[in-house]
Write a protein that holds these residues in place. Structure first.
Motif, short mmCIF file in Angstrom:
data_model
loop_
_atom_site.label_atom_id
_atom_site.label_comp_id
_atom_site.label_asym_id
_atom_site.label_seq_id
_atom_site.Cartn_x
_atom_site.Cartn_y
_atom_site.Cartn_z
N ARG A 1 -21.34 -18.17 19.60
CA ARG A 1 -21.61 -17.95 21.02
C ARG A 1 -22.90 -18.67 21.40
O ARG A 1 -23.99 -18.33 20.93
N TYR B 1 -25.37 -20.15 24.51
CA TYR B 1 -25.73 -19.89 25.90
C TYR B 1 -26.62 -21.01 26.43
O TYR B 1 -27.50 -21.49 25.72
N ILE C 1 -21.31 -19.95 27.05
CA ILE C 1 -21.66 -19.04 28.14
C ILE C 1 -22.69 -19.74 29.03
O ILE C 1 -23.69 -20.26 28.53
N GLU D 1 -17.44 -18.76 29.93
CA GLU D 1 -17.87 -17.55 30.64
C GLU D 1 -19.08 -17.88 31.50
O GLU D 1 -19.91 -18.71 31.13
N ILE E 1 -22.34 -16.14 33.61
CA ILE E 1 -23.18 -14.97 33.88
C ILE E 1 -23.89 -15.21 35.19
O ILE E 1 -24.73 -16.11 35.30
N LYS F 1 -27.22 -8.12 24.62
CA LYS F 1 -26.18 -7.64 25.54
C LYS F 1 -24.97 -8.58 25.55
O LYS F 1 -23.83 -8.12 25.54
N TYR F 2 -25.24 -9.85 25.54
CA TYR F 2 -24.14 -10.82 25.62
C TYR F 2 -23.81 -11.45 24.25
O TYR F 2 -23.05 -12.39 24.20
#
Length: 310
Positions: free
Chosen positions: A12, A14, A45, A80, A82, A96-97
């Motif tokens: 993941r 970001y 993300i 995704e 945010i 959290k993510y």
């Protein structure tokens, strides 16, 4: 594990930003983040800050936050989004993510009294670097619009926008509309000139082709040979006119006459005697031999026939 491809799940990653006036530089940054671990699958993300936070810390945007969210959503590298992302990433936000890595360019991002908002992420070893696309940025696009402000105002007025919508004064509106009319007249005049010029050139080509065809028909290779054969005789006659001489048959040319005389001289050599004419009666001989001992040159005497008192 992410680099070697041994991770049991998707990695993941970001990355965040404002993404105003979404352009190819933004898309390339997301592509790099998506492919930062070639041996592993990456779940990308994207965090995008709201208008309120962006206007307070960076400045005014052209697009609203909703428009920017929508533009990001249509990028194929994004898994995704945010919304209303924080300006600075905290540990709580990453937990959290479930963020494993943060991808950004390596240049320190100075903001709000902070030397680098990604400093803590780098210290933890959770930062992966991407490269900026040189020559393209949101600020550069805005600068181009400001540079050609009058041009874009006139463009939008011509497309139906009102002066109020463009925040243009009454006088500037009239000035811009007058400039549009002048440009429109120039464009129409140029188009008319181009049409006339093109029609003239087309007609000239047609006439020139017709002229060339006619010339070839009249003065082609075969016709030129015939004309030359006819003209050659006329030229020779003009240079050497055929005038009949005394004692020469009119049907004979001068060359034939000269040839005949030359042949006669060869056949019978000239006599070595001269005629001496004396004044005698009709019954006397008209000829008298010149004595070769008398003189070196023959003397010529002239006779005159006296007939009937003449």
């Amino acid at each position: 594990m992410a680099r070697n491809g041994n991770c049991p799940r998707k990695v993941r990653v970001y990355t965040d930003g404002i993404y105003d006036l979404f352009h190819q530089g933004h898309a390339r940054q997301m592509m790099q983040a998506k492919n930062v671990f070639p041996n592993s699958q990456v779940y990308l993300i994207i965090g995008c800050c709201s208008d309120e936070l962006t206007h307070s810390l960076k400045g005014r945007t052209v697009m609203t936050d909703v428009e920017r969210y929508e533009a990001i959503r249509h990028c194929r590298y994004v898994d995704e989004i945010i919304r209303d992302a924080p300006w600075k990433i905290s540990d709580e936000f990453m937990e959290k993510y479930k963020i494993d890595f943060v991808a950004q360019d390596s240049t320190p991002y100075v903001s709000n009294g902070c030397d680098d908002v990604y400093k803590e992420i780098k210290e933890k070893g959770c930062f992966v670097a991407t490269e900026r696309t040189e020559g393209v940025s949101t600020s550069g696009i805005v600068a181009r619009i400001v540079k050609d402000y009058d041009l874009y105002v006139r463009r939008n007025l011509q497309r139906g926008y009102t002066a109020k919508e463009l925040n243009v004064s009454f006088l500037n509106e009239k000035k811009f509309r007058l400039q549009n009319k002048i440009d429109e007249m120039k464009h129409k005049g140029k188009k008319v000139i181009d049409d006339v010029k093109g029609d003239f050139i087309q007609k000239w080509e047609e006439k020139s082709n017709e002229f060339i065809r006619t010339f070839l028909m009249l003065f082609g290779r075969d016709n030129l040979s015939q004309i030359w054969d006819k003209s050659k005789g006329r030229i020779k006659d003009a240079l050497h006119p055929r005038s009949p001489t005394r004692g020469m048959s009119p049907s004979l040319s001068e060359e034939d006459h000269y040839d005949n005389q030359r042949d006669q001289r060869h056949d019978s050599p000239p006599a070595k005697r001269a005629h001496h004419l004396s004044l005698t009666s009709d019954d006397d001989e008209d000829e008298e031999f010149l004595s070769p001992t008398a003189t070196t040159f023959p003397s010529l005497g002239f006779t005159r026939s006296i007939r009937d008192g003449h």
